[in-house]
Design a protein around this motif. Structure first.
Motif, PDB file in Angstrom:
ATOM      1  N   ALA A   1       1.006  -1.438   0.170  1.00  0.00           N
ATOM      2  CA  ALA A   1       0.124   0.415  -0.187  1.00  0.00           C
ATOM      3  C   ALA A   1       0.704   1.429   0.085  1.00  0.00           C
ATOM      4  N   PHE A   2       1.873   1.285   0.440  1.00  0.00           N
ATOM      5  CA  PHE A   2       2.790   2.302   0.604  1.00  0.00           C
ATOM      6  C   PHE A   2       3.278   3.177  -0.499  1.00  0.00           C
ATOM      7  N   VAL A   3       4.390   1.903  -1.231  1.00  0.00           N
ATOM      8  CA  VAL A   3       4.882   1.853  -2.643  1.00  0.00           C
ATOM      9  C   VAL A   3       3.277   1.876  -3.537  1.00  0.00           C
ATOM     10  N   ALA A   4       2.801   1.383  -3.833  1.00  0.00           N
ATOM     11  CA  ALA A   4       1.567   1.989  -4.717  1.00  0.00           C
ATOM     12  C   ALA A   4       0.631   3.554  -4.480  1.00  0.00           C
ATOM     13  N   ALA A   5       0.882   4.146  -3.268  1.00  0.00           N
ATOM     14  CA  ALA A   5       0.677   5.280  -2.954  1.00  0.00           C
ATOM     15  C   ALA A   5       1.653   6.323  -3.611  1.00  0.00           C
ATOM     16  N   GLN A   6       2.949   6.299  -2.540  1.00  0.00           N
ATOM     17  CA  GLN A   6       4.264   6.207  -3.418  1.00  0.00           C
ATOM     18  C   GLN A   6       4.141   6.857  -5.003  1.00  0.00           C
ATOM     19  N   LEU A   7       4.366   5.674  -5.670  1.00  0.00           N
ATOM     20  CA  LEU A   7       3.867   5.606  -7.371  1.00  0.00           C
ATOM     21  C   LEU A   7       2.895   6.749  -7.530  1.00  0.00           C
ATOM     22  N   ILE A   8       1.548   6.595  -7.036  1.00  0.00           N
ATOM     23  CA  ILE A   8       0.418   7.869  -7.253  1.00  0.00           C
ATOM     24  C   ILE A   8       0.733   9.365  -7.214  1.00  0.00           C
ATOM     25  N   GLY A   9       1.383   9.464  -6.053  1.00  0.00           N
ATOM     26  CA  GLY A   9       2.148  10.706  -5.616  1.00  0.00           C
ATOM     27  C   GLY A   9       2.964  11.273  -6.597  1.00  0.00           C
ATOM     28  N   ALA A  10       4.245  10.318  -6.577  1.00  0.00           N
ATOM     29  CA  ALA A  10       4.434  10.608  -7.507  1.00  0.00           C
ATOM     30  C   ALA A  10       4.222  11.264  -9.568  1.00  0.00           C
ATOM     31  N   ALA A  11       2.717  10.385  -9.707  1.00  0.00           N
ATOM     32  CA  ALA A  11       3.129  10.191 -11.022  1.00  0.00           C
ATOM     33  C   ALA A  11       2.035  11.623 -11.463  1.00  0.00           C
ATOM     34  N   ALA A  12       1.382  12.131 -10.087  1.00  0.00           N
ATOM     35  CA  ALA A  12       0.264  12.833  -9.431  1.00  0.00           C
ATOM     36  C   ALA A  12       1.204  14.399  -9.601  1.00  0.00           C
ATOM     37  N   ALA A  13       2.732  13.885  -9.682  1.00  0.00           N
ATOM     38  CA  ALA A  13       3.192  15.478  -9.097  1.00  0.00           C
ATOM     39  C   ALA A  13       3.666  15.062 -10.510  1.00  0.00           C
ATOM     40  N   VAL A  14       4.429  14.513 -11.345  1.00  0.00           N
ATOM     41  CA  VAL A  14       4.550  15.070 -12.568  1.00  0.00           C
ATOM     42  C   VAL A  14       4.113  16.105 -13.862  1.00  0.00           C
ATOM     43  N   ILE A  15       2.470  15.017 -13.393  1.00  0.00           N
ATOM     44  CA  ILE A  15       1.468  15.297 -14.505  1.00  0.00           C
ATOM     45  C   ILE A  15       0.706  17.581 -13.680  1.00  0.00           C
ATOM     46  N   VAL A  16       1.190  17.222 -12.831  1.00  0.00           N
ATOM     47  CA  VAL A  16       0.539  18.659 -12.005  1.00  0.00           C
ATOM     48  C   VAL A  16       1.465  19.651 -12.532  1.00  0.00           C
ATOM     49  N   PHE A  17       3.334  19.661 -12.030  1.00  0.00           N
ATOM     50  CA  PHE A  17       4.275  20.262 -12.394  1.00  0.00           C
ATOM     51  C   PHE A  17       5.350  20.314 -13.674  1.00  0.00           C
ATOM     52  N   ASN A  18       4.416  19.481 -14.665  1.00  0.00           N
ATOM     53  CA  ASN A  18       4.635  19.589 -15.858  1.00  0.00           C
ATOM     54  C   ASN A  18       4.072  21.460 -16.356  1.00  0.00           C
ATOM     55  N   TRP A  19       2.729  20.855 -16.105  1.00  0.00           N
ATOM     56  CA  TRP A  19       2.307  22.125 -16.625  1.00  0.00           C
ATOM     57  C   TRP A  19       2.579  23.307 -16.086  1.00  0.00           C
TER      58      TRP A  19
END
Length: 228
Positions: free
Chosen positions: A197-215
Motif C-alpha cells: 500500500a505504501f509503494v502504490a501510494a508513493q507511485l501514485i503521488g509521484a505520477a500526480a506530481a509529474v502531471i501537475v508540475f509538467n503543467w
C-alpha cells in the motif's frame, strides 16, 4: 559504455546504502537514548535523515543525480531525462543499496543482520500520507532544480525533515526505502504486509506530481505570459 555507467550506478548504490544506514541507525540510537519518549526518538531520526540527505545529495548529485529513490528515477525517465535502460539499472542499484544500508546499521548496533519488521503501518490514512509525501518530494525536486538547482540538496533535506512530522506515515516517500525498512525490526521498520500500500501510494503521488508540475513549470510562449 560499461565503464561510463559504472560510476553513476555505484553512486546510486552507495548513496542509497548510506541513506538507509542513517535512517535505521538514527532510529535505533534515538530510541535507545530517548528513555521511552517516542517524540524525542522521532526527532533524532528526523534531524539525522534530513541532514544526511543534504550531504548525500551534495556529494553524489554531480555523479549520478543522487536519486536514491525509484520514484524519482521513474519521474526523470517519464520526463525523458534518463534513458529507460539506465533507469532500470538505477532502480536495481537503489534497492540493493537500501538493503545493504539496513545491514550496515544492524552491524553497527550489534543487531541481527537478517530481520523482518513486525511494525504494522496500515490504514487508508497512512497510505494517503505516502501519496502526499511523495507528491511533495517530487514537487520539491522539480521546482528547486528548475529555479534554484544549487539549493536542491537543502530543499530536499528540509522537505523530508518537515514531512516526517506533518504526515501520518512519517514520510517514507521512497519505494526502495520502504522495502528495505521491512527488513529491520527496529524503530524505523515497517511490516512487509504494509509495504504494498505504501509503494502504490508513493507511485501514485509521484505520477500526480509529474502531471501537475509538467503543467506548472511549462515554458510559456511570450504571447501567453501574463502582464498586469
Amino acid at each position: 559504455m560499461l565503464r561510463s555507467s559504472a560510476r553513476p550506478l555505484f553512486a546510486e548504490f552507495l548513496g542509497t546504502a548510506l541513506l538507509l544506514a542513517i535512517v535505521i541507525g538514527s532510529g535505533i540510537m534515538g530510541r535507545a537514548l530517548a528513555g521511552g519518549n517516542i517524540a524525542i526518538a522521532l526527532l533524532g531520526n528526523t534531524l539525522a535523515t534530513g541532514a544526511g540527505l543534504v550531504v548525500l545529495i551534495t556529494v553524489f548529485g554531480p555523479i549520478s543525480g543522487a536519486h536514491f529513490n525509484p520514484a524519482v528515477t521513474l519521474v526523470f525517465a517519464a520526463r525523458r531525462d534518463v534513458p529507460a535502460g539506465r533507469a532500470v539499472a538505477y532502480i536495481a542499484a537503489q534497492i540493493a543499496g537500501a538493503v545493504s544500508g539496513v545491514w550496515i546499521a544492524h552491524a553497527m548496533f550489534g543487531e541481527p543482520l537478517i530481520q523482518v519488521s513486525a511494525r504494522l503501518r496500515d490504514g487508508p490514512g497512512l497510505a494517503f500520507s505516502e501519496g502526499v509525501a511523495t507528491f511533495g518530494l517530487i514537487a520539491t525536486i522539480l521546482g528547486s532544480s528548475r529555479f534554484r538547482p544549487d539549493f536542491t540538496p537543502m530543499a530536499v533535506g528540509l522537505y523530508i525533515t518537515s514531512a516526517y512530522w506533518f504526515t501520518a506515515s512519517t514520510s517514507f516517500a521512497n519505494p526502495a526505502v520502504t522495502l528495505a525498512r521491512s527488513l529491520s525490526d527496529t524503530f524505523a521498520g515497517i511490516a512487509p504486509s504494509s509495504v504494498p500500500a505504501f509503494v502504490a501510494a508513493q507511485l501514485i503521488g509521484a505520477a500526480a506530481a509529474v502531471i501537475v508540475f509538467n503543467w506548472l513549470l511549462r515554458t510559456q510562449p511570450a504571447a501567453e505570459v501574463f502582464r498586469p
